[in-house]
Structure formats: structure tokens, C-alpha cells
Design an enzyme around this catalytic site. Structure first.
Site, PDB file in Angstrom:
ATOM      1  N   ASP A 199     -19.311 -11.712 -10.968  1.00  0.00           N
ATOM      2  CA  ASP A 199     -19.386 -10.162 -10.992  1.00  0.00           C
ATOM      3  C   ASP A 199     -20.218  -9.678  -9.843  1.00  0.00           C
ATOM      4  O   ASP A 199     -21.514  -9.634  -9.776  1.00  0.00           O
ATOM      5  CB  ASP A 199     -20.048  -9.659 -12.262  1.00  0.00           C
ATOM      6  CG  ASP A 199     -19.964  -8.281 -12.384  1.00  0.00           C
ATOM      7  OD1 ASP A 199     -18.982  -7.441 -12.176  1.00  0.00           O
ATOM      8  OD2 ASP A 199     -21.016  -7.785 -12.660  1.00  0.00           O
ATOM      9  N   GLU A 234     -14.238 -10.402  -9.805  1.00  0.00           N
ATOM     10  CA  GLU A 234     -13.676  -9.180 -10.200  1.00  0.00           C
ATOM     11  C   GLU A 234     -13.412  -8.591  -8.887  1.00  0.00           C
ATOM     12  O   GLU A 234     -14.337  -8.571  -7.944  1.00  0.00           O
ATOM     13  CB  GLU A 234     -14.591  -8.534 -11.164  1.00  0.00           C
ATOM     14  CG  GLU A 234     -14.173  -7.258 -11.462  1.00  0.00           C
ATOM     15  CD  GLU A 234     -15.175  -6.642 -12.719  1.00  0.00           C
ATOM     16  OE1 GLU A 234     -14.535  -7.028 -13.855  1.00  0.00           O
ATOM     17  OE2 GLU A 234     -15.966  -5.615 -12.144  1.00  0.00           O
ATOM     18  N   ASP A 254     -24.614  -7.745 -15.959  1.00  0.00           N
ATOM     19  CA  ASP A 254     -23.785  -8.465 -14.892  1.00  0.00           C
ATOM     20  C   ASP A 254     -23.410  -9.904 -15.499  1.00  0.00           C
ATOM     21  O   ASP A 254     -22.607 -10.538 -14.927  1.00  0.00           O
ATOM     22  CB  ASP A 254     -24.865  -8.480 -13.691  1.00  0.00           C
ATOM     23  CG  ASP A 254     -25.171  -7.041 -13.327  1.00  0.00           C
ATOM     24  OD1 ASP A 254     -24.500  -6.372 -12.451  1.00  0.00           O
ATOM     25  OD2 ASP A 254     -26.331  -6.906 -14.064  1.00  0.00           O
TER      26      ASP A 254
END
Length: 207
Positions: A7, A68, A141
Site C-alpha cells: 500500500d 494498489e 496501511d
């Protein structure tokens, strides 16, 4: 399959490793965040993030890495630094010679919760449930990185350079097109991504 999920973030970059067997059961291998100090210049912060990603790749030896995708929004500074981290992560994966998959936030939400517009709390709750944890990993996160890893392990699409990448296309404005008939799962994912983009994604060409 062992997957490292990333992430991307400059202050905190989530790193989560999971193993998923043929029956889709997921097991937590490792989770944490790579941090960089706001007191450092950006290139030194990126250096520190890259070092942590390389360490995770060497220590946990994933078969594939999933990250992502970053979307443009009104906070230009935030999206710029996040894209820089994404680029650094991609470079580290390339150095390691591993396949890389990129997934949208809506795709991850749809895979984990069945709802492409789920909020962060719902995603984190499901991550904990899927992995058999008493509570979601912190900070957020870290949980997000695990969600990205699980998403790829379950769906298996999104690999950069794979021939199937172009089979389904969702435009920035939310239009969907496909080269062949979509499976029910693919159709659900495409609609989740399209709905998210129709509800507020910013097309940079319109600025």
C-alpha cells in the site's frame, strides 16, 4: 501462493505478506509498514522506503507482488508523492525479477468485502476475519497491504505484461468494455470499479 501486498505511501508504506492455498484459505506471514521521516528530503525518504521493500522481498521471498493503483484527486501533493513511492516499489520488484500486479482500490474492496464501495473499516474487519486475527492490524496501511495481497491471491488478474490485461477496460468516466464475455466475478469487479469512478474520480484530461 505467497504474495507481498504494498500500500504505497511516503510516511507509511504498508507491507503485507500472505499465503493462500488452493481452497482460498489465507494465512498471515508478515505485516508491517515501512516508514520515512518527514524531516528528510524526498529522495532520502524514497531511499528508505525502497530499502524496506527490498528487505521484505529478500526475507519473505514472495512469488508475486501486488500494489494498489494510485488515482488522481484534488490533493496533488499527496498523489504525487504516493506515485513516487509506487514507482520505487515497482523498480524494486523489477530488480527482484518478480511478476507485479496492480489493483484498483475498488477492485480490492470488491474482492475482500463483495462491495466495491466499502469503507476502510469494513475492509479492515474482513481482513482480520479472513486471516483469523482477533483485530485488524494497525496502522490501517498495514491492513490495506494485506487486503491487496489477498485480492491478488484470490483473483489472480492485474499482472503487468500479461496478455489478459487488456481483456476488460474501465474508463476514467466509468465506462466498461470487454473483448470477450466476462465471468460473473469479472463483471462484479468491473461494475465496482466503474461505479467508484462515476462517483468522483477525476479525469486529469478535464483539468
Amino acid at each position: 501462493m505467497r504474495v507481498l501486498g504494498i500500500d504505497p505511501g511516503l510516511t507509511r508504506c504498508g507491507l503485507g505478506v500472505v499465503e493462500v492455498d488452493d481452497s482460498r484459505r489465507a494465512r498471515l506471514v508478515s505485516v508491517g509498514v515501512a516508514r520515512s521521516s518527514p524531516d528528510l528530503a524526498t529522495h532520502f525518504r524514497l531511499r528508505d522506503i525502497a530499502a524496506a521493500i527490498r528487505e521484505a522481498l529478500e526475507q519473505y521471498r514472495p512469488e508475486v507482488v501486488a500494489i494498489e493503483r494510485v488515482f488522481a484527486h484534488d490533493n496533488l501533493q499527496s498523489v504525487t508523492t504516493t506515485m513516487q513511492v509506487m514507482g520505487v516499489a515497482m523498480s524494486c520488484v523489477g530488480e527482484a525479477g518478480l511478476p507485479l500486479a496492480v489493483h484498483t482500490p475498488s477492485e480490492v474492496k470488491a474482492a475482500i468485502t463483495g462491495n466495491g464501495t466499502a469503507d476502510k473499516a469494513q475492509v479492515q474487519h474482513m481482513v482480520a476475519r479472513i486471516l483469523g486475527l482477533k483485530s485488524p492490524p494497525r496502522p490501517a496501511d498495514a491492513a490495506d497491504a494485506l487486503a491487496i495481497a489477498i485480492c491478488h491471491a484470490w483473483r489472480g488478474n492485474g499482472l503487468l505484461g500479461a496478455g489478459a490485461d487488456g481483456d476488460i477496460h474501465v474508463t476514467l468516466s466509468g465506462g466498461v468494455s470487454a473483448r470477450k464475455t466476462m465471468t460473473p466475478a469479472q463483471a462484479q469487479w468491473a461494475e465496482a470499479v466503474a461505479a467508484s469512478r462515476r462517483k468522483g474520480a477525476v479525469d486529469p484530461r478535464r483539468r
